[in-house]
Design a protein around this motif. Structure first.
Motif, mmCIF file in Angstrom:
data_model
loop_
_atom_site.group_PDB
_atom_site.id
_atom_site.type_symbol
_atom_site.label_atom_id
_atom_site.label_comp_id
_atom_site.label_asym_id
_atom_site.label_seq_id
_atom_site.Cartn_x
_atom_site.Cartn_y
_atom_site.Cartn_z
ATOM 1 N N ASN A 130 0.810 -1.222 0.000
ATOM 2 C CA ASN A 130 0.000 0.000 0.000
ATOM 3 C C ASN A 130 0.843 1.272 0.000
ATOM 4 O O ASN A 130 0.310 2.367 -0.160
ATOM 5 N N THR A 131 2.157 1.129 0.219
ATOM 6 C CA THR A 131 3.043 2.295 0.252
ATOM 7 C C THR A 131 3.222 2.833 -1.158
ATOM 8 O O THR A 131 3.698 2.130 -2.048
ATOM 9 N N LYS A 132 2.849 4.090 -1.357
ATOM 10 C CA LYS A 132 2.921 4.686 -2.690
ATOM 11 C C LYS A 132 4.030 5.733 -2.817
ATOM 12 O O LYS A 132 4.556 5.936 -3.902
ATOM 13 N N LEU A 133 4.364 6.404 -1.716
ATOM 14 C CA LEU A 133 5.369 7.463 -1.745
ATOM 15 C C LEU A 133 6.157 7.434 -0.446
ATOM 16 O O LEU A 133 5.591 7.204 0.640
ATOM 17 N N VAL A 134 7.461 7.698 -0.552
ATOM 18 C CA VAL A 134 8.336 7.810 0.618
ATOM 19 C C VAL A 134 9.092 9.127 0.508
ATOM 20 O O VAL A 134 9.618 9.465 -0.559
ATOM 21 N N PHE A 135 9.144 9.875 1.618
ATOM 22 C CA PHE A 135 9.811 11.182 1.627
ATOM 23 C C PHE A 135 10.845 11.207 2.739
ATOM 24 O O PHE A 135 10.575 10.783 3.853
ATOM 25 N N CYS A 136 12.017 11.744 2.410
ATOM 26 C CA CYS A 136 13.082 11.813 3.415
ATOM 27 C C CYS A 136 14.062 12.894 3.009
ATOM 28 O O CYS A 136 14.315 13.114 1.815
ATOM 29 N N ASN A 137 14.618 13.601 3.995
ATOM 30 C CA ASN A 137 15.683 14.533 3.639
ATOM 31 C C ASN A 137 17.005 13.787 3.523
ATOM 32 O O ASN A 137 17.230 12.787 4.202
ATOM 33 N N HIS A 138 17.834 14.254 2.634
ATOM 34 C CA HIS A 138 19.164 13.680 2.480
ATOM 35 C C HIS A 138 20.010 14.001 3.713
ATOM 36 O O HIS A 138 20.719 13.138 4.231
ATOM 37 N N VAL A 139 19.875 15.252 4.181
ATOM 38 C CA VAL A 139 20.569 15.713 5.383
ATOM 39 C C VAL A 139 19.572 16.488 6.230
ATOM 40 O O VAL A 139 18.835 17.334 5.723
ATOM 41 N N SER A 140 19.543 16.226 7.530
ATOM 42 C CA SER A 140 18.650 16.950 8.440
ATOM 43 C C SER A 140 19.136 18.377 8.647
ATOM 44 O O SER A 140 20.291 18.602 8.994
ATOM 45 N N ASN A 141 18.223 19.328 8.450
ATOM 46 C CA ASN A 141 18.603 20.729 8.646
ATOM 47 C C ASN A 141 18.822 21.055 10.117
ATOM 48 O O ASN A 141 19.581 21.956 10.456
ATOM 49 N N ALA A 142 18.155 20.325 11.007
ATOM 50 C CA ALA A 142 18.244 20.631 12.435
ATOM 51 C C ALA A 142 19.398 19.921 13.125
ATOM 52 O O ALA A 142 19.956 20.441 14.096
ATOM 53 N N LEU A 143 19.783 18.735 12.618
ATOM 54 C CA LEU A 143 20.776 17.910 13.304
ATOM 55 C C LEU A 143 22.034 17.660 12.485
ATOM 56 O O LEU A 143 23.059 17.272 13.037
ATOM 57 N N GLY A 144 21.950 17.806 11.176
ATOM 58 C CA GLY A 144 23.098 17.524 10.315
ATOM 59 C C GLY A 144 23.241 16.071 9.921
ATOM 60 O O GLY A 144 24.165 15.722 9.177
ATOM 61 N N ARG B 224 21.395 30.387 14.443
ATOM 62 C CA ARG B 224 19.940 30.237 14.382
ATOM 63 C C ARG B 224 19.455 29.653 15.703
ATOM 64 O O ARG B 224 20.101 28.782 16.285
ATOM 65 N N THR B 225 18.316 30.131 16.195
ATOM 66 C CA THR B 225 17.714 29.547 17.397
ATOM 67 C C THR B 225 16.259 29.201 17.108
ATOM 68 O O THR B 225 15.628 29.781 16.225
ATOM 69 N N GLY B 226 15.727 28.231 17.851
ATOM 70 C CA GLY B 226 14.330 27.835 17.687
ATOM 71 C C GLY B 226 14.222 26.377 17.303
ATOM 72 O O GLY B 226 15.126 25.573 17.568
ATOM 73 N N HIS B 227 13.102 26.022 16.647
ATOM 74 C CA HIS B 227 12.922 24.614 16.266
ATOM 75 C C HIS B 227 13.335 24.355 14.824
ATOM 76 O O HIS B 227 13.240 23.223 14.343
ATOM 77 N N HIS B 228 13.811 25.375 14.114
ATOM 78 C CA HIS B 228 14.404 25.235 12.775
ATOM 79 C C HIS B 228 13.432 24.605 11.774
ATOM 80 O O HIS B 228 13.838 23.832 10.896
ATOM 81 N N CYS B 229 12.149 24.933 11.919
ATOM 82 C CA CYS B 229 11.101 24.352 11.069
ATOM 83 C C CYS B 229 11.148 22.825 11.113
ATOM 84 O O CYS B 229 10.902 22.144 10.112
#
Length: 410
Positions: free
Chosen positions: A168-182, A363-368
């Motif tokens: 049932n999985t049709k799409l998978v989304f992932c960042n190559h690199v995390s903007n918040a953690l690296g 940068r401070t906060g939750h970084h989106c």
């Protein structure tokens, strides 16, 4: 400022960036917010000035010289991106306003292909831009969104990812690199496993593009996105790579000029790729400068950039951990030059504000990336993100200024 072990002449590189000579509150600027926006070298600024000074004109439709020159430069930039990311054809590169636009384009394009019972997988460490469009897609189609969890080191739990995959999985989304953690995610494994169950994959490459080159054919990825302002280019320009077969199947995202073949009041037929997804007058200068920025980075060399940024990351990590009460979030062994941290008992916003008064931009906060902060049960972090034009001396200034800020706030 000595030459780095990687061989980069940091002094000469810094001379390419006029903003680095600026003072903030009477102190030399130390710019450590590169994960939000990189700075722009003179070589790219000159291209922008040259465009508006010599051949500013609309593209594709004009027969006059300025239009032809602008068209040639704009489409030349598309070819530069095609070659950089090793796309099969130039028309697999779609110019957008940035990664957010690119992701929304794909999300809109998949509306006809999904129905109730279908599943989408997203990682727990995504930027909001790679969460919200898929939630909106689920609301439109009845599909459901499932989350690949992360662990305390800021790494995806891959065992759970594999267990979530099904027919049932049709799409998978992932960042190559995390903007918040690296964190650098194992996208090769993700793409291969998703394709084994027939799912398409979109990789958010916005944070990876400044540090490494993604070969989209070798990855066999269906969609890959980046933003120009992360790679020393201007804001308001980005790229969506899409496999030709997917781009042909997806409907246009916007209607208007340029994306049409014929228009009558009875029926409109659409243009071929890439124009089908590029309605209206584009950010012509932005596209040309985007290509110039890629040229600039390739001129330095991504292997040298990666080696030097690894030096900086290791040095900065060691120095920061010498500060009493400082905790780093995101300790994956495979990460880029991003350090998110807090100091015990002090709100990240307060530290960031005092650092600014001392000329240090972080940068401070939750970084989106609010789900990441919720996972760690914190309101946000201070994020110092380093680029190839930063120096060890700037790391030392950062550490000294944090120590001063802690003394003032304790």
């Amino acid at each position: 400022m000595a030459e780095a072990k990687s061989g980069l002449n940091i002094t000469a590189i810094r001379d390419d960036f006029p903003i680095l000579k600026r003072e903030i509150h009477g102190r030399p600027l130390v710019y450590l917010d590169n994960a939000a926006t990189s700075q722009t070298p003179t070589q790219v600024i000159d291209v922008i000035v040259d465009y508006y000074s010599r051949y500013n004109a609309n593209i594709h439709r004009g027969v006059h010289t300025l239009s032809q020159e602008a068209t040639e430069a704009y489409e030349g930039a598309r070819i530069k991106l095609q070659e950089h990311f090793n796309a099969r054809k130039p028309y697999e590169i779609i110019f957008t306003s940035g990664t957010t636009h690119s992701i929304n384009l794909v999300a809109n394009g998949f509306v006809p292909f999904l129905e109730q019972g279908d599943e989408l997988l997203v990682s727990a460490m995504e930027h909001h831009s790679n969460i919200v469009p898929w939630q909106m897609l689920c609301e439109k189609t009845g599909a459901s969104l499932k989350v690949i969890p992360m662990n305390a080191d800021g790494e995806l739990v891959m065992e759970t990812f594999h267990s979530l995959l099904n027919e049932n999985t049709k799409l998978v989304f992932c960042n190559h690199v995390s903007n918040a953690l690296g964190t650098v995610n194992p996208i090769e494994e993700i793409i291969h496993a998703a394709h084994a169950v027939g799912a398409a994959v979109l990789i958010d490459g916005a944070q990876a593009a400044p540090h490494m080159v993604a070969d989209v054919q070798a990855l066999d990825v269906d969609f890959y996105t980046i933003s120009g302002h992360k790679v020393c280019g201007p804001t308001g320009i980005g790229m969506l790579y899409g496999k030709e077969e997917w781009l042909n199947k997806m409907p246009p995202y916007q209607g208007g000029g340029e994306m049409i073949s014929e228009v009558t009041f009875e029926k409109t037929t659409y243009a071929g790729l890439p124009h089908k997804f590029e309605a209206g007058t584009p950010n012509i200068c932005g596209g040309i400068a985007f290509g110039a920025a890629i040229d600039y980075l390739n001129g330095i060399g991504f292997d040298a950039i990666a080696a030097y940024e690894k030096e900086l990351l290791e040095y900065a990590t060691e120095r920061l951990l010498s500060i009493e009460g400082l905790k780093i979030y995101g300790t994956s062994k495979n990460k880029t030059s991003v350090i998110s941290f807090n100091v015990k008992g002090i709100h990240p916003y307060d530290i960031g504000t005092l650092l600014d008064k001392m000329g240090v931009a972080v940068r401070t906060g939750h970084h989106c990336a609010q789900p990441i902060m919720d996972f760690y049960q914190i309101p946000g972090t201070v994020r110092a993100s380093f680029s190839f034009y930063n120096s060890r001396e700037e790391v030392d200034i950062l550490v000294e200024c944090i120590q001063r800020a802690v003394q003032m706030l304790s």
